[in-house]
Write a protein that holds these residues in place. Structure first.
Motif, mmCIF file in Angstrom:
data_model
loop_
_atom_site.group_PDB
_atom_site.id
_atom_site.type_symbol
_atom_site.label_atom_id
_atom_site.label_comp_id
_atom_site.label_asym_id
_atom_site.label_seq_id
_atom_site.Cartn_x
_atom_site.Cartn_y
_atom_site.Cartn_z
ATOM 1 N N THR A 141 2.665 1.894 -3.837
ATOM 2 C CA THR A 141 1.682 2.257 -4.627
ATOM 3 C C THR A 141 1.300 3.579 -4.400
ATOM 4 N N SER A 142 1.107 3.981 -3.160
ATOM 5 C CA SER A 142 0.523 5.645 -2.721
ATOM 6 C C SER A 142 1.357 6.892 -3.454
ATOM 7 N N MET A 175 -6.770 2.252 0.846
ATOM 8 C CA MET A 175 -6.042 1.188 1.208
ATOM 9 C C MET A 175 -6.980 0.691 2.025
ATOM 10 N N ALA A 193 -4.123 4.006 -3.353
ATOM 11 C CA ALA A 193 -2.626 2.387 -3.533
ATOM 12 C C ALA A 193 -2.915 1.767 -4.750
ATOM 13 N N HIS A 226 2.360 7.683 -10.323
ATOM 14 C CA HIS A 226 0.525 7.470 -9.808
ATOM 15 C C HIS A 226 -0.239 7.462 -10.675
ATOM 16 N N TYR A 256 -6.252 0.823 -8.347
ATOM 17 C CA TYR A 256 -6.562 1.723 -7.604
ATOM 18 C C TYR A 256 -7.402 2.370 -6.952
ATOM 19 N N LEU A 286 1.015 -1.396 0.314
ATOM 20 C CA LEU A 286 0.092 0.124 0.319
ATOM 21 C C LEU A 286 0.450 1.437 -0.094
#
Lengths: 456, 456
Positions: free
Chosen positions: A179-180, A289, A258, A189, A286, A176
């Motif tokens: 990928t944030s 989270m 994320a 992103h 996406y 998490l």
């Protein structure tokens, strides 16, 4: 043509396919004539083959198109399943390569992509992908050898996994965070967000089964009838609950926080005493989270409430219930700790969310993190509660409860879980720590058990 | 090659281009030999030509690449600007067509797309697009003939626009509602979200100039010095403010709620007494609705605080200030009313957010709408406040203040606006209606004016 290059695997063609695919054959060693092949369908429209040779092993998964509510096709024969799959493949899907619009890619693509991305970020807890063939919808990956079992089965059997919270928190924190926007630039992103928008069909499925059907009449809903008839009806008539669920659904649909697994319940985790492996991220996109964290915590709490149904004279499951609650508590606490640790480590990186030039004082950084984590905590509780509810009055149930044969006993367990989930969904913002949540689980459980004893 | 097909327009080539483009020449009538061409650069790296013939008129806009902080290139000569643009066009941008990845499309593409989409949803308030040439980055659209002027200039001149709030609320309600999940299916929504992810460069620019630079030392920041030196410093050291801004920035980056204009200040609106036209949606993407609404409301409030700087003996602007506050109030109230009206009208449609089968009771529907609107209101106040702050201590200022020649007087006006914006950003969730906000504007303004009078 839609099915160009696609061909269903069977035992015979599988061997040919492996021989023609170095990424797979190399994993199986020199001799490919002694291959042992076992098909272990996962109950969905997937074919999963375990292939073992004297020199190694692989799992080969062939993924068909995703169609809502066909999750019970495991009752079909092999032939019937293939007829269905061939029908689905005649739909105007476009295979993965050479197309400009990711929307038309299909779910094998997103599953492979998520496995690779999460595997890169957390290799210790994600099986390695050896091979992906988009036209064939085939993923070749590490075989999780015995004694790996599905975590849910372990929880039903009452097995303790001392490293589970450590491993799951590590997996969630790393996949998490990295990928944030705490780690990625806006450019990286948005590029990824756009790509995973293509996995819309499975997002729609989640929307329907988690956020919609349990709150309305639906032919797909089921529950332990007649015992839970009024409980199911109460869910459908609970306005406060519906308002909360609407907010969660909006967050699920709109918030690209994320790259989430998207289906992180206890059947998406394979375990041994010292290994934890997260599989089946076909729902990845996406999203918020809290959806992943909540899925895991919520399913642990379901497992807790199911324990009374598994208790026998020789084993009242009391200690095991305490282990589940401890694991629930530790999973969040360790997650928070690890998430903040990677955040601290990368606070001067190129993540676009909290620029070091603005959040440059330790006390401000700390305040920002605390605020981020409490919001995330409340999201996780909300999503966790929604995931619990849908497993009791929605289409897809969990083996934790389904394996309790006595319907009355099962419904007692389910009712407690449902009551707790409703409370959690409505009051989630009042909880300041996971310890308070676990106390509330214990309290509700003990209260209701008292009431039942009293009634008997 | 990146610049394939691209050629800068000049007066001569423009005529050729028009003659070769039926969508443009048809708008200008039969005789194309008497074309009157006027170049009205907009201060950015755009060339805007007004083309008028005896038979009609068009505006032709050629858009160059977007590079942060070049917004003051209007000081360059025509030749210098073209040198710069040619340099930018040598960058590895990929033109619009035939490419799989939307990220590499450029901003003319997104501007044209947003104009067309918003124009379809609200034709009364968006100029019609006649022609879009992706390779040339050329947009041909309706010429907004005199007496249309930029709204900001009207507000500085003290002109009342009796239909402004009616028109702006109509535009915002329709463009935001119909591009949200209240109206769209998840599939339609994610497809559009993915497409507009490609407009990432302008999103990054917003992130920097609105949510980052005002809160840190930056070579681009400026303010009315020395008068506001301590005020600017106070913003950079205000931890509570920074925590709030972080949440807004996350929402801006993560929440794909609707196709927003992305830059809806009072210079993106052209007006006459009875016409309101929204232009320049080059920043458009799927973001939080509150960002558009806040931009408009915040810029009205800036205009309010600037009025004391425009007051002269013959016109103390008292009545005009009241008109601005009334317009602010009406803009939100009418927006809310119209937004709920289209929602009611389409509540049984295929929008995926609130399914009629769940939210099927009038009182529940009403509760859901009220909750949606109060959240949106608080988002709008937060974004509006952030937009105000950045116009006082960030890189790009507004003519409302800039046109006040006396620096001390200007700084007094700016300080009041800044103080109000800080209050609004921190306390936005305490406001339950726009009337309360407008009262707070009035109160803060009167208090500070009193203090200043007292000090003199």
């Amino acid at each position: 043509m839609a099915t160009e290059g696609f061909r269903p695997l069977d035992d015979k063609y599988l061997v040919e396919y492996i021989k023609a695919t170095p990424a797979l054959s190399l994993k199986l060693g020199e001799k490919l004539d002694d291959l042992q092949i076992k098909e272990v369908g996962d109950g969905n429209l997937n074919f999963v083959y375990i292939v073992v040779s004297s020199g190694g092993s692989v799992v080969i998964k062939q993924v068909a198109a995703a169609i809502p509510y066909l999750s019970s096709v495991s009752i079909l024969t092999h032939g019937e399943r293939w007829m269905l799959i061939e029908e689905l493949n005649a739909l105007p899907y476009v295979r993965c390569l050479g197309e400009s619009w990711p929307m038309t890619k299909e779910r094998a693509y997103f599953e492979a992509l998520a496995l690779k991305e999460h595997g890169r970020l957390c290799p210790a807890h994600v099986p390695e992908v050896y091979h992906f063939d988009c036209n064939m919808s085939v993923i070749g990956m590490r075989y999780l050898e015995p004694p790996h079992i599905i975590l849910r089965k372990g929880l039903i059997a009452g097995i303790e996994y001392p490293l589970l919270s450590e491993h799951m928190s590590e997996y969630m924190a790393r996949t998490l965070f990295f990928t944030s926007l705490l780690y990625l630039s806006t450019t990286e992103h948005k590029r990824s967000v756009a790509e995973f928008c293509g996995n819309v069909e499975l997002c729609r499925l989640t929307e329907q089964v988690v956020f919609s059907d349990p709150y309305r009449e639906s032919e797909y809903n089921r529950w332990t009838s007649p015992y839970l008839d009024t409980d199911a009806k109460a869910v459908r008539e609970d306005d406060a609950l519906k308002l909360e669920v609407a907010e969660l659904k909006s967050m699920f649909c709109e918030r690209a926080q994320a790259l989430i697994h998207g289906d992180l319940h206890t059947s998406s985790v394979m375990v041994t005493h010292d290994s934890t492996q997260i599989i089946d991220p076909e729902f990845a996109f996406y999203g918020p989270m809290g959806y992943d964290i909540g899925a895991f915590l919520g399913n642990l709490i379901l497992a807790f409430f199911a324990q009374d149904g598994h208790a026998v004279e020789a084993n009242d499951r009391k200690l095991y219930k305490e282990w589940i609650l401890r694991t629930t508590e530790e999973s969040w606490n360790l997650f928070k700790q690890k998430f903040i640790a990677v955040w601290d480590e990368h606070k001067d990186g190129h993540g676009d969310a909290y620029l070091p030039s603005i959040y440059n004082k330790p006390e401000l950084q700390h305040l920002a993190q605390e605020r981020y984590m409490i919001n995330l905590f409340h999201d996780a509780l909300g999503f966790g509660a929604a995931k619990m509810i849908r497993r009791i009055v929605g289409v897809a149930h969990v083996e934790d409860f389904e394996s309790i044969k006595d319907a009355r006993k099962r419904s007692d367990c389910e009712r407690r879980a449902l009551e707790f989930a409703k409370l959690l969904l409505k009051k989630r913002r009042q909880f300041q720590s996971i310890t308070e949540v676990v106390s509330a689980v214990r309290q509700l459980h003990d209260q209701i058990v008292e009431v039942i004893k009293f009634a008997l």
